[in-house]
Motif scaffolding. Structure first.
Motif, PDB file in Angstrom:
ATOM      1  N   ILE A  14       0.887  -1.180   0.000  1.00  0.00           N
ATOM      2  CA  ILE A  14       0.000   0.000   0.000  1.00  0.00           C
ATOM      3  C   ILE A  14       0.914   1.216   0.000  1.00  0.00           C
ATOM      4  O   ILE A  14       1.846   1.290   0.806  1.00  0.00           O
ATOM      5  CB  ILE A  14      -0.916   0.043   1.241  1.00  0.00           C
ATOM      6  N   ARG A  15       0.648   2.166  -0.906  1.00  0.00           N
ATOM      7  CA  ARG A  15       1.519   3.342  -0.998  1.00  0.00           C
ATOM      8  C   ARG A  15       0.695   4.636  -0.988  1.00  0.00           C
ATOM      9  O   ARG A  15      -0.423   4.668  -1.518  1.00  0.00           O
ATOM     10  CB  ARG A  15       2.339   3.323  -2.293  1.00  0.00           C
ATOM     11  N   TYR A  16       1.313   5.661  -0.431  1.00  0.00           N
ATOM     12  CA  TYR A  16       0.747   7.009  -0.495  1.00  0.00           C
ATOM     13  C   TYR A  16       0.973   7.546  -1.905  1.00  0.00           C
ATOM     14  O   TYR A  16       2.092   7.527  -2.410  1.00  0.00           O
ATOM     15  CB  TYR A  16       1.473   7.897   0.523  1.00  0.00           C
ATOM     16  N   GLU A  17      -0.084   8.014  -2.564  1.00  0.00           N
ATOM     17  CA  GLU A  17       0.057   8.583  -3.911  1.00  0.00           C
ATOM     18  C   GLU A  17      -0.326  10.054  -3.974  1.00  0.00           C
ATOM     19  O   GLU A  17       0.118  10.767  -4.863  1.00  0.00           O
ATOM     20  CB  GLU A  17      -0.793   7.804  -4.923  1.00  0.00           C
ATOM     21  N   ARG A  22      -4.469   6.273  -2.156  1.00  0.00           N
ATOM     22  CA  ARG A  22      -3.505   5.208  -1.858  1.00  0.00           C
ATOM     23  C   ARG A  22      -3.522   4.223  -3.015  1.00  0.00           C
ATOM     24  O   ARG A  22      -4.576   3.950  -3.592  1.00  0.00           O
ATOM     25  CB  ARG A  22      -3.889   4.469  -0.560  1.00  0.00           C
ATOM     26  N   CYS A  85      -8.809   2.390   2.436  1.00  0.00           N
ATOM     27  CA  CYS A  85      -7.831   3.405   2.859  1.00  0.00           C
ATOM     28  C   CYS A  85      -7.635   3.452   4.377  1.00  0.00           C
ATOM     29  O   CYS A  85      -6.564   3.827   4.842  1.00  0.00           O
ATOM     30  CB  CYS A  85      -8.251   4.778   2.346  1.00  0.00           C
TER      31      CYS A  85
END
Ligand code: FES
Length: 319
Positions: A14-17, A22, A85
């Motif tokens: 899971i990444r912060y975009e 996410r 999220c």
């Protein structure tokens, strides 16, 4: 949910975009290769609480060992984006349908212009990646509320540097206004294929600005389903089983078939995902969906049974 046999996938990352976005990498539980992905395709995730949500696949090139999706945390989420999220964690398992494509990329087009608004960048970025891999010409117009709200901005800046003049960025807070879709489209030749995915006002502006163009070269992907329902009573005949069922005014074909114990494929139930597409063998559909193109709707050959009705008294369906 859909009749397409679901895949059990694990959240691998899971990444912060962006501020509220996410991204999620989904891999097969047993490491298997996944069904291949076309640019524009989406998958449906079965989420706790009975929610099913569709998300575009971004990784349209390279090995099909994972699906990359991105989710915008809606402020008024009823459980879809809020679960992903706020609650979902790396390692969680999720049932996911194989990819379905209702937003196909014309890979042989000589000119392609893509407009994305907000989280609408997800299918559009998948298309850009595919066109870049094919070595084709493309132009991207990407609008967001602000730089902080623009998902995948670092990748898009790299794409812009490698394609001078090919990327236009628009940030509402810096421009002091929304994107002028008509101006963004203006220079595209009549042969260009034009794509748009974004919020409904942007889609409306795009449709208005492209109204005089060849409809086969205009491609739109909606996030939002339709609240429309069939308005009058009609009858459906199911060709394969020979059953005949009356659909009362205000009910959908899908609801009535399910109440009669008939299994049908579905996901969004609001005319936006394409899962319930059914062949029409006779009769005239009254289309309410946001999936079919104007030409597909006019052909009358298929219908989304979760929302559309009939202009004729009888519809014969391939069910
Ligand atoms: Fe999604 Fe009908 S179930 S279009």
């Amino acid at each position: 949910m859909t009749d397409r046999v679901p895949l059990r996938l694990r959240i691998a990352a899971i990444r912060y975009e962006a501020d509220s976005v996410r991204s999620f990498e989904l891999v097969a539980e047993d490491g298997r290769v996944l069904p291949p992905v076309e640019a524009g395709a989406h998958i449906d995730l079965a989420l706790p609480g009975g929610f099913t949500r569709s998300y575009s696949i971004i990784n349209t090139t390279g090995p099909a060992d994972r699906y990359l999706i991105a989710v915008n945390r809606e402020a008024d989420s009823r459980g879809g984006s809020a679960h992903l999220c706020d609650v979902a964690r790396v390692g969680d398992l999720i049932d996911v349908t194989p990819p379905l494509n209702t937003f196909r990329l014309a890979e042989d087009a000589e000119e392609t212009l893509l407009l994305a608004g907000g989280i609408g960048i997800t299918p559009i970025l998948g298309m850009v990646r595919r066109l870049k891999a094919l070595g084709h010409c493309w132009r991207l117009v990407y609008a967001a509320r602000s730089r902080a709200a623009a998902a995948f901005l670092p990748e898009i800046l790299v794409l812009a540097a490698a394609n001078p003049g090919g990327v236009t960025l628009h940030f509402d807070d810096e421009a002091g206004r929304y994107l002028d879709a008509a101006a963004a489209i203006g220079a595209a030749s009549p042969q260009a294929h034009l794509y748009c995915c974004g919020p409904e006002p942007m889609l409306a502006a795009f449709k208005s600005a492209t109204a005089g163009r060849d409809p086969d070269r205009i491609h739109v992907e909606h996030f939002a389903g339709t609240a429309a329902r069939p308005s009058g009573e009609f009858t459906v005949m199911l060709k394969r089983s020979g059953r005949t069922i009356v659909v009362p005014a205000g009910r959908t074909i899908m609801e009535v078939l399910q109440e009669a114990g008939i299994r049908v494929a579905y996901s969004c139930r609001s005319g936006v995902c394409g899962t319930c597409e059914t062949r029409v063998l006779d009769g005239v559909p009254d289309h309410k969906d946001n999936v079919l193109s104007p030409r597909e709707q006019a052909s009358g050959k298929v219908i989304m049974i979760c929302c559309s009705g009939a202009k004729s008294d009888l519809l014969v369906l391939d069910l």
